[in-house]
Write a protein that holds these residues in place. Structure first.
Motif, short mmCIF file in Angstrom:
data_model
loop_
_atom_site.label_atom_id
_atom_site.label_comp_id
_atom_site.label_asym_id
_atom_site.label_seq_id
_atom_site.Cartn_x
_atom_site.Cartn_y
_atom_site.Cartn_z
N GLU A 77 80.67 -29.08 39.20
CA GLU A 77 80.28 -27.33 39.06
C GLU A 77 81.58 -26.98 38.26
N HIS B 72 89.99 -32.61 40.42
CA HIS B 72 91.03 -33.16 40.93
C HIS B 72 90.67 -34.44 41.08
N GLY C 180 90.08 -36.42 43.57
CA GLY C 180 89.07 -36.77 44.31
C GLY C 180 87.80 -36.76 43.63
N HIS C 181 87.64 -35.89 42.56
CA HIS C 181 86.72 -36.06 41.49
C HIS C 181 86.72 -37.25 40.83
N SER D 294 78.57 -37.15 47.59
CA SER D 294 79.63 -37.46 48.50
C SER D 294 78.78 -37.08 50.02
N ARG E 182 84.35 -39.40 50.74
CA ARG E 182 85.34 -38.60 49.89
C ARG E 182 86.56 -39.25 49.90
N LEU E 183 87.33 -39.02 49.00
CA LEU E 183 88.63 -39.30 49.05
C LEU E 183 89.82 -38.30 48.97
N LYS F 134 88.39 -27.52 45.56
CA LYS F 134 88.66 -26.66 44.48
C LYS F 134 89.04 -25.18 45.05
P1 ATP Z 1 85.34 -29.17 46.13
O1 ATP Z 1 84.97 -29.60 47.46
O2 ATP Z 1 86.67 -29.78 45.91
O3 ATP Z 1 84.94 -27.85 45.77
P2 ATP Z 1 82.82 -30.14 44.93
O4 ATP Z 1 82.28 -31.34 45.63
O5 ATP Z 1 82.29 -28.62 45.43
O6 ATP Z 1 84.39 -30.14 45.20
P3 ATP Z 1 81.72 -30.95 42.46
O7 ATP Z 1 82.12 -30.07 41.39
O8 ATP Z 1 80.30 -30.33 43.12
O9 ATP Z 1 82.72 -30.21 43.63
O10 ATP Z 1 81.92 -32.14 42.58
C1 ATP Z 1 81.36 -33.06 41.39
C2 ATP Z 1 81.35 -34.50 41.99
O11 ATP Z 1 82.62 -35.01 42.48
C3 ATP Z 1 80.33 -34.36 43.39
O12 ATP Z 1 79.52 -35.39 43.34
C4 ATP Z 1 81.30 -34.32 44.42
O13 ATP Z 1 80.51 -35.13 45.67
C5 ATP Z 1 82.39 -35.53 43.92
N1 ATP Z 1 83.66 -34.93 44.57
C6 ATP Z 1 84.23 -33.98 44.85
N2 ATP Z 1 85.28 -34.24 45.65
C7 ATP Z 1 85.45 -35.49 45.84
C8 ATP Z 1 86.29 -36.09 46.85
N3 ATP Z 1 87.44 -35.56 47.28
N4 ATP Z 1 86.07 -37.58 46.62
C9 ATP Z 1 85.10 -38.06 46.12
N5 ATP Z 1 84.01 -37.32 45.54
C10 ATP Z 1 84.17 -36.04 45.28
#
Ligand code: ATP
Ligand code: MG
Length: 545
Positions: free
Chosen positions: A31, A37, A39-40, A226, A256-257, A266
């Motif tokens: 999004e 980060h 994790g992404h 995730s 998630r990591l 985020k």
């Molecule tokens: P946040 O919780 O930090 O706002 P999000 O999941 O809302 O992150 P997105 O932009 O929707 O952020 O994430 C894109 C992809 O990255 C999704 O498939 C999400 O599941 C994955 N993702 C985000 N954070 C992590 C993480 N810590 N470990 C593994 N995958 C992650």
């Protein structure tokens, strides 16, 4: 490089073997409401590496279905981060590009009697939804006729109502044990300009409706997400089925990591930026890819780190040390090893001729001859680290300079400390030493053993530099403490000193011989190095140079 191998790979293998799919197609769907980060990076690397390992491909899809939070700045930032990590999306799509199709499919569901316009407020909707132990109850608007729903939905689209006045909901089962199936909202009204669509739309699809449709439209075979989406999967499948999508994607969840002493959300990262607790998304202490890049961490290290954490159906938290380990591994043979003095103490070599400068040969990396050698200046005046000198040797383990002792200077001579000069505050200003010309490094001199080897920077030819050293951004306190109170006030230390004379460019990476790995900062107003990682604390200075 480490190979990707995990439970998802096994699923893909099976699906190819059984003929369920012909080719693996994945997507990375961020999004665009903040920077990525680390994790992404797990999601990103997993998607790209898996598809690649089967000769498939990966789309980048901006999940931009909520106009309130999204911005073009983040779209560009995310693209840059992905390229930097070394991945090239087969296509770049935007969820908002499918708004027309998504709208048509919502109309189709209304016609099938599977969606209705509901006038309950958001609060009423959640009250009606029930709990894990109690079933929900039907909305009074649940049995509107198809005709009425079609008209109301069109009115929603045409801006006839205020935000929150009406929503479109799926008609599934208010008694389902899975709360996500209790008539979830499919569309809501938002009057905010969209970063790509402008004011064309005032109704926006919810993630749970938009995402499966986007996956189906693009022909995604395996839609990885995730773990928190685990109990949304039934809804995902429902949407694909009732919309009669030709292509049926499969959602698979993974853990998630997380990394210790940092925050991987985020929302919180945004808060740190907005409250000016950090200098921006690319602050070298941030776990954003932009921050890690500015810090000097290599994409190779991030990839190796993420792959080494493996992938499973549980969330995992790993130590920052583990990332640091991969950074050192990656830079060990790649980085030029040079000398810098971050807390300088001047040394005067009293028996060295005034005005003379020698250029001594130094290897660029003792463990990688391919990096060649360079010439370093040496004269009567040099700087050493303040902590490499004490007046009196404290114990037998002390392997540096002290009065009456002799040490080797890397690539140069033995020097003996004879006296010190104090400044007006009583601080040591200079150390007066003598050198022994017979002891030049490489000369084979072995009559005496020095009390250790220390680094230096010539005081007449060098670059002045600032050095940033970092500690974890967040203190190791209770997770329940407010984020802003967890910020480590000592997480950024600034030092001023000298580095070997050279032509330094942004993101050039070096090992400062005895200290750690450093990268040139992107702020070019003055030469600044960011400490990427210190050398291992177990590092023992050796005598053999
Ligand atoms: P946040 O919780 O930090 O706002 P999000 O999941 O809302 O992150 P997105 O932009 O929707 O952020 O994430 C894109 C992809 O990255 C999704 O498939 C999400 O599941 C994955 N993702 C985000 N954070 C992590 C993480 N810590 N470990 C593994 N995958 C992650
Ligand atoms: Mg998300």
């Amino acid at each position: 490089m480490e190979e990707i191998s995990n439970f998802i790979k096994a699923i893909m293998e099976n699906d190819l073997k059984s003929g369920k799919v012909k080719q693996i197609v994945t997507r990375f769907p961020p999004e665009p409401n903040a920077y990525l980060h680390i994790g992404h990076a797990r999601a990103l690397i997993t998607n790209f590496e898996l598809a690649k390992s089967f000769g498939g491909y990966t789309n980048l899809r901006f999940d931009d279905t909520n106009p309130a939070k999204e911005d073009e700045e983040f779209v560009e930032g995310i693209k840059k981060d992905i390229e930097w990590l070394g991945y090239h999306p087969a296509n770049v799509f935007y969820g908002s590009d499918y708004f027309e199709q998504t709208y048509e499919l919502a109309v189709k569901l209304i016609k099938k009697g599977l969606a209705y316009v509901c006038d309950l407020s958001q609060q009423e909707i959640s009250e009606y939804r029930g709990t894990l132990t109690e079933p929900g109850k039907d909305s009074p608007y649940r049995n509107r006729s198809v005709e009425e729903n079609l008209e109301l939905f069109e009115n929603m689209k045409n801006g006839k109502y205020k935000e929150g006045e009406k929503v479109l909901r799926a008609k599934i089962d208010m008694a389902s044990p899975n709360i996500n199936l209790r008539d979830p909202v499919l569309y809501r009204i938002i009057y905010t300009k969209h970063h790509r669509q402008g004011n064309k739309w005032c109704i926006y699809p919810m993630y749970d409706f938009a995402h499966p449709l986007q996956d189906a439209i693009e022909g995604i075979t395996h839609s990885l997400c995730s773990l928190e989406y685990d109990n949304h999967r039934v809804l995902y499948d429902w949407v694909v089925r009732v919309c009669e999508m030709e292509h049926v994607p499969q959602q698979i969840e993974f853990g998630r990591l997380n990394i210790t002493n940092t925050i991987m959300s985020k929302r919180y990262l945004k808060q740190l930026v907005e409250e000016k607790k950090v200098i921006g998304y690319d602050d070298p202490r941030m776990p954003t890819l932009a921050g890690l890049r500015r810090r000097g961490i290599t994409p190779e290290a991030i990839r190796a780190f993420v792959l080494s954490t493996g992938l499973s159906r549980v969330n995992s938290t790993v130590e920052r040390d583990m990332l640091d380990h991969f950074v050192r591994e990656d830079l060990k043979l790649k980085a030029k090893r040079i000398m810098a003095v971050t807390n300088p103490l001047k040394v005067v070599i009293t028996n060295y001729p005034e005005g003379k400068v020698e250029y001594l040969t130094a290897p660029n990396n003792q463990e990688n001859e391919a990096l060649g050698t360079r010439k370093i200046p040496f004269s009567k005046y040099i700087y050493i680290e303040r902590e490499d000198f004490v007046l009196e040797k404290p114990d037998k383990h002390y392997k540096r300079l002290a009065l009456g002792l002799e040490v080797r200077l890397f690539y140069a001579y033995f020097i003996r400390a004879n006296d010190v000069v104090y400044d007006e505050n009583g601080q040591i200003k200079e150390v007066l030493c003598t050198y022994d010309p017979k002891t030049l490094s490489g000369s084979g001199f072995n009559e005496r053993k020095p009390n250790g080897t220390i680094g230096f920077v010539d005081a007449t030819e060098n670059n002045e530099a600032t050095f940033n050293q970092f500690e974890p951004l967040l203190l190791d306190t209770d997770e329940n403490v407010d984020l802003l109170d967890r910020v480590n006030p000592n997480s950024w230390k600034v030092l001023h000193g000298f580095v070997e004379k050279g032509d330094y460019k942004v993101l050039d990476r070096f090992q400062f011989l005895r200290d750690g790995y450093y990268a040139v900062d992107s702020d070019t107003s003055k030469l600044t190095f960011n400490c990427i990682v210190p050398l291992k604390s177990s590092f023992k200075p050796s005598d053999n140079h």
